[in-house]
Scaffold this active site. Structure first.
Site, mmCIF file in Angstrom:
data_model
loop_
_atom_site.group_PDB
_atom_site.id
_atom_site.type_symbol
_atom_site.label_atom_id
_atom_site.label_comp_id
_atom_site.label_asym_id
_atom_site.label_seq_id
_atom_site.Cartn_x
_atom_site.Cartn_y
_atom_site.Cartn_z
ATOM 1 N N GLY A 45 0.839 -1.183 0.000
ATOM 2 C CA GLY A 45 0.000 0.000 0.000
ATOM 3 C C GLY A 45 0.878 1.238 0.000
ATOM 4 N N GLN A 50 2.834 9.931 1.559
ATOM 5 C CA GLN A 50 4.140 9.271 1.627
ATOM 6 C C GLN A 50 5.063 9.648 0.465
ATOM 7 O OE1 GLN A 50 2.342 5.181 2.318
ATOM 8 N NE2 GLN A 50 4.181 5.069 3.576
ATOM 9 N N CYS A 105 5.681 -0.039 7.792
ATOM 10 C CA CYS A 105 5.327 1.093 6.945
ATOM 11 C C CYS A 105 6.538 1.490 6.119
ATOM 12 C CB CYS A 105 4.887 2.256 7.830
ATOM 13 S SG CYS A 105 4.409 3.728 6.910
ATOM 14 N N LEU A 106 6.321 1.767 4.837
ATOM 15 C CA LEU A 106 7.451 2.142 3.969
ATOM 16 C C LEU A 106 8.127 3.428 4.439
ATOM 17 C CD1 LEU A 106 6.013 1.381 0.399
ATOM 18 C CD2 LEU A 106 7.616 0.001 1.737
ATOM 19 N N HIS A 147 -4.645 0.970 7.481
ATOM 20 C CA HIS A 147 -3.307 1.552 7.627
ATOM 21 C C HIS A 147 -3.114 2.719 6.638
ATOM 22 C CE1 HIS A 147 1.192 1.282 8.272
ATOM 23 N NE2 HIS A 147 1.121 1.957 7.147
ATOM 24 N N GLU A 148 -3.494 2.484 5.375
ATOM 25 C CA GLU A 148 -3.332 3.541 4.365
ATOM 26 C C GLU A 148 -4.288 4.703 4.625
ATOM 27 O OE1 GLU A 148 -0.762 3.461 2.554
ATOM 28 O OE2 GLU A 148 -0.337 1.401 3.168
ATOM 29 N N HIS A 151 -3.021 7.172 6.922
ATOM 30 C CA HIS A 151 -2.050 8.099 6.314
ATOM 31 C C HIS A 151 -2.727 9.367 5.791
ATOM 32 C CE1 HIS A 151 1.895 6.269 6.423
ATOM 33 N NE2 HIS A 151 1.458 5.116 5.958
HETATM 34 ZN ZN LIG Z 1 2.392 3.305 6.057
#
Ligand SMILES: [Zn+2]
Length: 196
Positions: A45, A50, A105-106, A147-148, A151
């Site tokens: 995701g 991000q 998380c990236l 989760h996304e 963000h």
């Molecule tokens: Zn994340």
């Protein structure tokens, strides 16, 4: 084009993102670039904040996740081929007993912690053609979406941890902001000292 993923500590990750309209400039290119960026980092995701854009857009493709041998066959099946674009999304219902899952998380490489979330959600959103959709999700697919979705509300999974856990990972998070971390995809670090 692979875009740099912004690291923990960048103010854009704390912003509540805003809705977009169909005439958002170069939207198709943006989507292509976001998918390329996500796949390159082996993510499932990626949310627009991000990559530095405070807009209510996130993408998901849970297919790589379906190859995890620890998962049940039902989970694997649900995750395989699940690919969506969520624009101006709203979670209108979140139900069931909270359950823990180890999230990453990236934007926060090498940090994984258990996060509690409810298992069932109902979402209203626009798809990549800006067509309105209403859909329910559950289990791990709902988990990735939640989760996304966080963000685009300026919330990170680390915000949901106990204060003790937060204390324990504080040093790691500071290092991530400074770029003191080994990561094999392109990132932008808010507190990195400029190289001479
Ligand atoms: Zn994340």
């Amino acid at each position: 084009m692979i875009l740099p993923i912004v690291a923990y500590g960048d103010p854009v990750l704390k912003k509540k993102a805003t809705d977009i309209t169909k005439d958002y400039p170069k939207f198709d290119d943006l989507l292509v670039n976001m998918f390329e960026t996500m796949y390159n980092a082996y993510g499932v995701g990626l949310a627009a904040p991000q990559i530095g854009l405070p807009i209510r857009l996130f993408i998901i493709d849970t297919t790589p996740f379906s190859e995890d041998d620890d998962l049940s066959e039902a989970d694997k099946e649900a995750l395989n081929g699940f690919r969506r674009v969520f624009i101006n999304a709203k979670i209108i219902e979140e139900t069931g007993d909270e359950w823990a899952f180890n999230e990453g998380c990236l934007s926060i490489p090498d940090v994984r912690e258990d996060v509690f979330r409810k298992p069932n959600i109902v979402m209203e959103y626009l798809d990549e053609n800006f067509e309105p959709q209403k859909e329910s999700f559950d289990g791990l697919v709902a988990r990735v979406i939640q989760h996304e979705y966080d963000h685009i509300d300026g919330v990170l999974f680390t915000d949901k941890l106990s204060s003790l856990k937060k204390k324990l990972i504080k040093g790691k998070l500071t290092n991530i902001s400074k770029g003191k971390i080994n990561v094999d995809y392109r990132m932008r670090f808010p507190d990195q000292k400029k190289k001479r």
